[in-house]
Design a protein around this motif. Structure first.
Motif, PDB file in Angstrom:
ATOM      1  N   PHE A 282       0.843  -1.263   0.031  1.00 42.32           N
ATOM      2  CA  PHE A 282       0.037   0.089   0.234  1.00 42.32           C
ATOM      3  C   PHE A 282       0.750   1.290  -0.079  1.00 42.32           C
ATOM      4  CE2 PHE A 282      -3.905  -2.471   1.620  1.00 42.32           C
ATOM      5  CZ  PHE A 282      -4.694  -1.935   0.894  1.00 42.32           C
ATOM      6  N   PHE A 285      -0.147   4.021  -2.146  1.00 51.11           N
ATOM      7  CA  PHE A 285      -1.432   3.906  -2.842  1.00 51.11           C
ATOM      8  C   PHE A 285      -2.099   4.910  -2.677  1.00 51.11           C
ATOM      9  CE2 PHE A 285      -5.671   2.275  -2.452  1.00 51.11           C
ATOM     10  CZ  PHE A 285      -5.791   1.754  -3.733  1.00 51.11           C
ATOM     11  N   GLU A 286      -2.972   5.468  -3.615  1.00 53.31           N
ATOM     12  CA  GLU A 286      -3.993   6.730  -3.724  1.00 53.31           C
ATOM     13  C   GLU A 286      -5.571   6.136  -4.023  1.00 53.31           C
ATOM     14  OE1 GLU A 286      -0.921   9.476  -5.490  1.00 53.31           O
ATOM     15  OE2 GLU A 286      -2.916  10.211  -5.946  1.00 53.31           O
ATOM     16  N   HIS A 287      -6.048   6.868  -3.246  1.00 56.13           N
ATOM     17  CA  HIS A 287      -7.736   6.484  -3.429  1.00 56.13           C
ATOM     18  C   HIS A 287      -8.409   7.842  -3.220  1.00 56.13           C
ATOM     19  CE1 HIS A 287     -11.897   4.913  -3.108  1.00 56.13           C
ATOM     20  NE2 HIS A 287     -12.015   5.821  -2.175  1.00 56.13           N
ATOM     21  N   LYS A 288      -8.955   8.309  -4.531  1.00 55.61           N
ATOM     22  CA  LYS A 288      -9.539   9.766  -4.485  1.00 55.61           C
ATOM     23  C   LYS A 288      -8.410  10.687  -4.325  1.00 55.61           C
ATOM     24  CE  LYS A 288     -14.110   8.071  -4.536  1.00 55.61           C
ATOM     25  NZ  LYS A 288     -15.418   7.831  -3.646  1.00 55.61           N
ATOM     26  N   ALA A 291      -4.106   9.126   0.414  1.00 57.13           N
ATOM     27  CA  ALA A 291      -3.126   8.137   0.101  1.00 57.13           C
ATOM     28  C   ALA A 291      -2.421   7.556   1.223  1.00 57.13           C
ATOM     29  CB  ALA A 291      -2.119   8.933  -0.878  1.00 57.13           C
ATOM     30  N   ASP A 311     -13.325  10.103   1.682  1.00 55.28           N
ATOM     31  CA  ASP A 311     -12.313   9.654   0.789  1.00 55.28           C
ATOM     32  C   ASP A 311     -11.257   8.795   1.776  1.00 55.28           C
ATOM     33  OD1 ASP A 311     -13.418  11.002  -1.259  1.00 55.28           O
ATOM     34  OD2 ASP A 311     -12.272  12.482  -1.297  1.00 55.28           O
ATOM     35  N   GLU A 314     -12.769   5.865   3.172  1.00 56.93           N
ATOM     36  CA  GLU A 314     -12.795   4.657   2.295  1.00 56.93           C
ATOM     37  C   GLU A 314     -11.383   4.090   1.882  1.00 56.93           C
ATOM     38  OE1 GLU A 314     -16.616   6.839  -0.416  1.00 56.93           O
ATOM     39  OE2 GLU A 314     -14.680   6.197  -1.600  1.00 56.93           O
ATOM     40  N   LEU A 315     -10.540   4.915   2.171  1.00 57.05           N
ATOM     41  CA  LEU A 315      -9.133   4.447   1.928  1.00 57.05           C
ATOM     42  C   LEU A 315      -8.699   3.207   3.209  1.00 57.05           C
ATOM     43  CD1 LEU A 315      -5.987   4.188   0.665  1.00 57.05           C
ATOM     44  CD2 LEU A 315      -5.681   6.258   1.627  1.00 57.05           C
ATOM     45  N   ILE A 318     -10.326   0.124   2.570  1.00 57.15           N
ATOM     46  CA  ILE A 318      -9.778  -0.668   1.563  1.00 57.15           C
ATOM     47  C   ILE A 318      -8.624  -1.373   2.265  1.00 57.15           C
ATOM     48  CG2 ILE A 318      -8.417  -0.770  -0.227  1.00 57.15           C
ATOM     49  CD1 ILE A 318     -10.036   1.737  -1.417  1.00 57.15           C
TER      50      ILE A 318
END
Ligand code: EPU
Length: 338
Positions: A282, A285-288, A291, A311, A314-315, A318
């Motif tokens: 990870f 790693f980026e989500h929206k 990160a 956001d 949510e990360l 995950i």
């Protein structure tokens, strides 16, 4: 005292999330606030939170309640014995400023906790810890406003139920107390704790290890590994390191021989959550707009300052799912998600 409706919290949370609170109350005079609280008890019957610098909070939406923000920040030596000083600080003082001042007073013990974001009040609620030291080990007494009787009460450090990132203020006294001052029992004679591997690596034979040296080293390590919340929104470690029993530990070690852990010497093992997340691939790693930090996988960041709280949440979800699937371990957020 300030009492403001519909208040923007962006500067009051280190993730820099742009949300509003229905009401914001700050105070720099304890007795003025106590009187106000007594006359406005209904505030505490509805939704409210007490915040310091908001360095352990993630707002996923507007806060439909009252934010109470202590700004009292007087400190000083309360008592002196042959071996110790009792140094008292009001709740609103910035934690790292307090650590710095204690060292200037030659009152030792808090040096390993240098540069941790937040305030003195929040430090004990959360029982902050770093580099082999936890704040609870130094707490003599805590003064708090009892929100049932609206008087100031005192509790001893022993009665605070301190454990890993936990205290009575997150349990029995949750929503029932506002910490207003903390008395720390600090040593006159330095006893430097250099056990943590990161610190060890800076200790050389010819350098005298003093509390100021430790403070400098800790500041260097933190600056290297952890993002400065004034530049990149973050709340330090997002998850706690999971603590597991020997049976589960032995099983994990068979499957993952390079597992990073600390033996707690009580039949329990603390697993490095950063390693679990890192091994899942990870880092970066980026989500929206959210990160995982490149240098420390346990730190989630608001990369360009544009992420919404949701956001980041949510990360976190995950990451939790992947870690659970791979290791069978549940990562519990250290950050309070609102
Ligand atoms: N590691 C990785 N990958 C990474 C980062 C670390 O594999 O990306 C490994 C390291 O090599 C090490 C282990 O994980 O073996 C632990 O890492 P580190 O020493 O950085 O500490 P941590 O367990 O991740 C805890 C605290 C920090 C505190 C440091 C130092 C928790 C949840 N976090 O982190 O506290 O500064 O130890 O004592 O206990 C905070 O609470 O916000 C915080 C920053």
């Amino acid at each position: 005292m300030k009492d403001i409706p519909n208040y923007c919290l962006k500067s009051l949370n280190t993730f820099k999330i742009d949300v509003n609170a229905d009401r914001f109350i700050s105070f720099d005079n304890l007795y003025e606030f106590l009187l106000f609280a007594k006359e406005n008890k209904n505030i505490f019957k509805q939704k409210f939170i007490v915040t310091g610098e908001g360095s352990n909070l993630l707002f996923t939406k507007d806060f439909n309640g009252t934010v109470i923000h202590p700004e009292t920040n007087i400190f000083g030596i309360l008592k002196e014995t042959d071996t110790h000083y009792i140094v008292q600080s009001e709740a609103g003082l910035k934690w790292d400023d307090f650590v710095d001042e204690t060292l200037k007073l030659r009152a030792y013990g808090l040096e390993n906790l240098s540069l941790i974001p937040g305030t003195v009040g929040a430090s004990v609620v959360q029982n902050i810890g770093a580099y082999g030291v936890e704040v609870g080990d130094f707490v003599d007494k805590i003064k708090y406003i009892c929100l049932e009787e609206f008087v100031i009460k005192t509790i001893t450090g022993e009665d605070c139920g301190f454990s890993y990132r936990n205290s009575i203020f997150k349990n029995e006294l949750k929503n029932k107390a506002i910490v207003v001052a903390v008395d720390f029992k600090l040593k006159k004679k330095p006893e430097c704790n250099t056990n943590y591997a990161d610190i060890q690596s800076y200790v050389a034979d010819n350098v005298p290890v003093t509390p100021m040296f430790i403070r400098d080293v800790v500041i260097k390590i933190r600056n290297k590994k952890l993002p400065d919340p004034d530049i990149i929104g973050n709340a330090g470690s997002f998850f706690k390191n999971p603590v597991i029993d020997k049976l589960q530990f032995d099983d994990l070690l068979i499957k993952f021989s390079d597992l990073r852990y600390y033996d707690l010497h009580n039949g329990k093992y603390k697993i490095a959550a950063a390693w679990l997340i890192d091994v899942c691939g990870f880092k970066g790693f980026e989500h929206k707009g959210a990160a995982v930090h490149e240098n420390q996988a346990l730190v989630l960041i608001n990369k360009l300052g544009q992420a919404k709280g949701q956001d980041i949440k949510e990360l976190a979800d995950i990451i939790q799912n992947k870690v659970q699937a791979k290791f069978g371990l549940i990562l519990e957020p250290e950050v309070i998600i609102l």
